[in-house]
Scaffold this active site. Structure first.
Site, PDB file in Angstrom:
ATOM      1  N   ASP A   9      -4.154   8.948   0.886  1.00  0.00           N
ATOM      2  CA  ASP A   9      -5.319   9.007   1.749  1.00  0.00           C
ATOM      3  C   ASP A   9      -5.560   8.289   2.672  1.00  0.00           C
ATOM      4  OD1 ASP A   9      -5.438   6.852  -0.960  1.00  0.00           O
ATOM      5  OD2 ASP A   9      -5.063   6.719   1.357  1.00  0.00           O
ATOM      6  N   GLU A  36       0.506  13.319  -3.818  1.00  0.00           N
ATOM      7  CA  GLU A  36      -0.058  12.214  -4.501  1.00  0.00           C
ATOM      8  C   GLU A  36      -1.396  12.558  -4.492  1.00  0.00           C
ATOM      9  OE1 GLU A  36      -1.285   8.197  -3.752  1.00  0.00           O
ATOM     10  OE2 GLU A  36       0.283   7.755  -4.594  1.00  0.00           O
ATOM     11  N   GLU A  40     -10.310   6.318   1.854  1.00  0.00           N
ATOM     12  CA  GLU A  40      -9.647   6.629   0.876  1.00  0.00           C
ATOM     13  C   GLU A  40      -9.642   7.859   0.573  1.00  0.00           C
ATOM     14  OE1 GLU A  40      -9.915   3.727   1.521  1.00  0.00           O
ATOM     15  OE2 GLU A  40      -7.698   2.140   1.636  1.00  0.00           O
ATOM     16  N   HIS A  45      -5.043  -5.693   0.808  1.00  0.00           N
ATOM     17  CA  HIS A  45      -6.036  -5.403   2.729  1.00  0.00           C
ATOM     18  C   HIS A  45      -7.108  -4.308   2.528  1.00  0.00           C
ATOM     19  CE1 HIS A  45      -3.515  -2.047   0.841  1.00  0.00           C
ATOM     20  NE2 HIS A  45      -3.625  -1.678   1.901  1.00  0.00           N
ATOM     21  N   ARG A  73     -10.445  -2.625   2.912  1.00  0.00           N
ATOM     22  CA  ARG A  73     -11.658  -2.596   4.191  1.00  0.00           C
ATOM     23  C   ARG A  73     -13.148  -2.396   2.737  1.00  0.00           C
ATOM     24  NH1 ARG A  73      -8.619   0.965   7.516  1.00  0.00           N
ATOM     25  NH2 ARG A  73      -8.404   1.037   9.487  1.00  0.00           N
ATOM     26  N   HIS A 101      -1.465  -8.685   4.639  1.00  0.00           N
ATOM     27  CA  HIS A 101      -1.147  -7.129   6.007  1.00  0.00           C
ATOM     28  C   HIS A 101      -1.320  -7.878   7.157  1.00  0.00           C
ATOM     29  CE1 HIS A 101      -2.499  -3.105   6.496  1.00  0.00           C
ATOM     30  NE2 HIS A 101      -1.482  -3.500   5.463  1.00  0.00           N
TER      31      HIS A 101
HETATM   32  C1  LIG Z   1      -6.657   3.743  -2.670  1.00  0.00           C
HETATM   33  C2  LIG Z   1      -5.174   3.590  -2.686  1.00  0.00           C
HETATM   34  O1  LIG Z   1      -5.007   3.026  -4.012  1.00  0.00           O
HETATM   35  N1  LIG Z   1      -4.726   3.919  -1.646  1.00  0.00           N
HETATM   36  C3  LIG Z   1      -3.023   3.812  -1.536  1.00  0.00           C
HETATM   37  C4  LIG Z   1      -2.938   3.297  -0.556  1.00  0.00           C
HETATM   38  O2  LIG Z   1      -1.769   2.784  -0.664  1.00  0.00           O
HETATM   39  P1  LIG Z   1      -1.310   0.921  -1.391  1.00  0.00           P
HETATM   40  O3  LIG Z   1      -2.625   0.796  -1.473  1.00  0.00           O
HETATM   41  O4  LIG Z   1      -0.766   0.895  -2.021  1.00  0.00           O
HETATM   42  O5  LIG Z   1      -0.788  -0.075  -0.003  1.00  0.00           O
HETATM   43  P2  LIG Z   1      -0.202  -1.148   0.669  1.00  0.00           P
HETATM   44  O6  LIG Z   1      -1.295  -1.741  -0.559  1.00  0.00           O
HETATM   45  O7  LIG Z   1      -0.315  -1.757   1.931  1.00  0.00           O
HETATM   46  O8  LIG Z   1       1.720  -0.735   0.527  1.00  0.00           O
HETATM   47  C5  LIG Z   1       1.764  -0.880  -0.943  1.00  0.00           C
HETATM   48  C6  LIG Z   1       3.166  -0.641  -1.241  1.00  0.00           C
HETATM   49  O9  LIG Z   1       3.543  -1.643  -0.349  1.00  0.00           O
HETATM   50  C7  LIG Z   1       5.192  -2.336  -0.459  1.00  0.00           C
HETATM   51  N2  LIG Z   1       4.822  -3.542   0.077  1.00  0.00           N
HETATM   52  C8  LIG Z   1       3.833  -4.256   0.028  1.00  0.00           C
HETATM   53  C9  LIG Z   1       3.553  -5.415   0.951  1.00  0.00           C
HETATM   54  C10 LIG Z   1       4.839  -5.996   1.179  1.00  0.00           C
HETATM   55  O10 LIG Z   1       4.312  -7.146   1.897  1.00  0.00           O
HETATM   56  N3  LIG Z   1       6.013  -5.477   1.554  1.00  0.00           N
HETATM   57  C11 LIG Z   1       5.883  -4.298   0.857  1.00  0.00           C
HETATM   58  O11 LIG Z   1       6.250  -3.917   0.543  1.00  0.00           O
HETATM   59  C12 LIG Z   1       5.243  -2.355  -1.603  1.00  0.00           C
HETATM   60  O12 LIG Z   1       5.297  -2.912  -2.915  1.00  0.00           O
HETATM   61  C13 LIG Z   1       3.779  -1.081  -2.272  1.00  0.00           C
HETATM   62  O13 LIG Z   1       5.284  -0.041  -2.783  1.00  0.00           O
HETATM   63  O14 LIG Z   1      -2.180   4.033   0.621  1.00  0.00           O
HETATM   64  C14 LIG Z   1      -0.778   4.597   0.318  1.00  0.00           C
HETATM   65  C15 LIG Z   1      -0.625   5.820   1.747  1.00  0.00           C
HETATM   66  O15 LIG Z   1      -2.074   7.073   1.637  1.00  0.00           O
HETATM   67  C16 LIG Z   1      -1.503   5.442  -0.609  1.00  0.00           C
HETATM   68  O16 LIG Z   1      -0.090   6.107  -1.669  1.00  0.00           O
HETATM   69  C17 LIG Z   1      -2.398   5.162  -1.871  1.00  0.00           C
HETATM   70  O17 LIG Z   1      -3.338   5.733  -3.026  1.00  0.00           O
END
Ligand SMILES: CC(=O)N[C@@H]1[C@@H](OP(=O)(O)OP(=O)(O)OC[C@H]2O[C@@H](n3ccc(=O)[nH]c3=O)[C@H](O)[C@@H]2O)O[C@H](CO)[C@@H](O)[C@@H]1O
Length: 375
Positions: free
Chosen positions: A96, A118, A132, A214, A216, A246
């Site tokens: 997203d 996804e 998103e 993180h 928005r 972040h």
């Molecule tokens: C609305 C929503 O839910 N959207 C999501 C968003 O992704 P998210 O919310 O999961 O984003 P983050 O939380 O940034 O990343 C998380 C990943 O990063 C790893 N991590 C985290 C901190 C760190 O210091 N080191 C790391 O390695 C952690 O284990 C995990 O695997 O967009 C994606 C792409 O489109 C979508 O898939 C997904 O729907």
């Protein structure tokens, strides 16, 4: 041989798409290129390393504190050039993000088929998560292949009149990545390496509360509430809080100003994916607004409290391991404290469950793509 172009820009996309890249390469039936937009460049590099991959094309669009219209416009124009040059038979995007949406529009303009990994996640609220929810609805209206992680996601797509593509239920590739790295960590430990090295020294006598945030839609009052809740929790002497903050300046400024200097709160830079899994395995409770961590926590048997008012992970909520606490400081404090103080409540929620599949999503996706090309 048909050619697949995989495009992403952020850390979570890299984590969830590199298993697909490997599976496509291992199928031996398609050629693959990886293009990154550099939306989160330094966080991407760490993920490429753990999957032993490298990008073929780097649009390097990252500029300091860039705004959404700028990112969208630059991806649209630059991706047109990439597609014109490579002429792929399929463009694969994930989730997203603005990168995924703008790339899908560029592929549509160039009449290149789109695959969406996804697909079908919905909060049914265009304002949350913003932007998103719009991005993923837009991508799903353009994609020919929609790889939905669960039946709930597939049902969401069936209800959308604008859908034009074929839906495949595959599980979430994030579980593929998690199991791949967990195995690496277990092999290291069995080899006598330090048990569960963590990126910050932790007191074995204290429970770890791991935090990431993180989104928005939480900027402003939301983050004020989150920080107030964490500051209240930090008065407990039996816990340590680790928060990999972040890189977005709108997050870093408020978090460091509200929580910096508290003795048992470790504000650290984003950690590598391997270190993040180590921290999740070490954590007693995980507080997050992340999507991926709502999928990973249940698989690791860790209770996850989601600092949002909506989620597109109803399957994780249904397992009882994940629950919504919003950004109210009292709720955050009270619900974390309940898990820390009530052993029975904790045990009910701290059990490994796999609502997002068994770690074979990427091989299923590669099989569907290579077979459809060779049909
Ligand atoms: C609305 C929503 O839910 N959207 C999501 C968003 O992704 P998210 O919310 O999961 O984003 P983050 O939380 O940034 O990343 C998380 C990943 O990063 C790893 N991590 C985290 C901190 C760190 O210091 N080191 C790391 O390695 C952690 O284990 C995990 O695997 O967009 C994606 C792409 O489109 C979508 O898939 C997904 O729907």
């Amino acid at each position: 041989m048909q050619h697949v172009l995989v495009v992403f820009g952020t850390r979570p996309e890299a984590i969830k798409m590199l298993p697909v890249v490997r599976a496509l390469r291992e199928s031996g039936r398609v050629s693959v290129s990886v293009a990154i937009t550099g939306q989160h460049r330094q966080m991407l590099d760490q993920v490429f390393e753990v999957f032993e991959e490298r990008p073929d094309i780097d649009l390097n669009l990252m500029t300091h504190d860039q705004k959404l219209p700028d990112i969208t416009a630059s991806i649209l124009s630059q991706m047109a050039g990439v597609l014109g040059g490579l002429r792929p038979d399929l463009v694969l995007v994930h989730g997203d993000t603005t990168t995924a949406m703008a790339t899908a529009v560029a592929a549509f303009y160039n009449r290149v088929p789109i695959g969406h990994v996804e697909a079908g996640l919905r909060s049914f609220d265009l304002a949350r998560p913003w932007p998103e929810e719009f991005n993923r609805v837009a991508i799903d209206s353009l994609a020919e292949y929609l790889f939905a992680p669960t039946t709930v996601a597939a049902e969401n797509l069936d209800r959308e009149y604008s859908r034009r593509g074929r839906v495949f239920i595959t599980g979430n590739t994030g579980i593929d990545a998690l199991l791949h790295v967990s195995r690496k960590i277990e092999m290291e430990e069995s080899g006598g390496a330090n048990v569960l090295k963590t990126p910050v020294a932790l007191d074995p006598e204290r429970s770890l509360v791991l935090v990431t945030g993180h989104r928005r839609e939480s900027f402003g009052a939301g983050f004020e509430g989150i920080c107030a809740g964490l500051a209240k929790l930090a008065r407990r002497s039996d816990i340590e809080i680790v928060y990999p903050v972040h890189m977005n300046p709108s997050v870093r400024e408020v978090v460091h100003s509200r929580l910096g200097g508290l003795p048992n709160v470790h504000l650290i830079d984003p950690v590598s994916y391997v270190d993040m899994i180590r921290l999740m395995k070490r954590a007693k409770v995980i507080l997050t607004d992340s999507g991926g961590i709502q999928e990973e926590g249940p698989a690791l048997g860790r209770p996850v409290l989601v600092m949002r008012d909506t989620t597109e992970r109803p399957e994780a909520i249904a397992t009882g391991t994940v629950s919504l606490v919003g950004t109210d400081p009292i709720r955050i404090h009270d619900e974390v404290s309940e898990l820390l103080d009530d052993e029975q409540s904790y045990r009910k929620r701290a059990r490994a469950v796999f609502p997002y599949g068994d770690g074979t999503a990427s091989t299923q996706i590669a099989k569907i793509i290579s077979e459809s090309f060779c049909a």
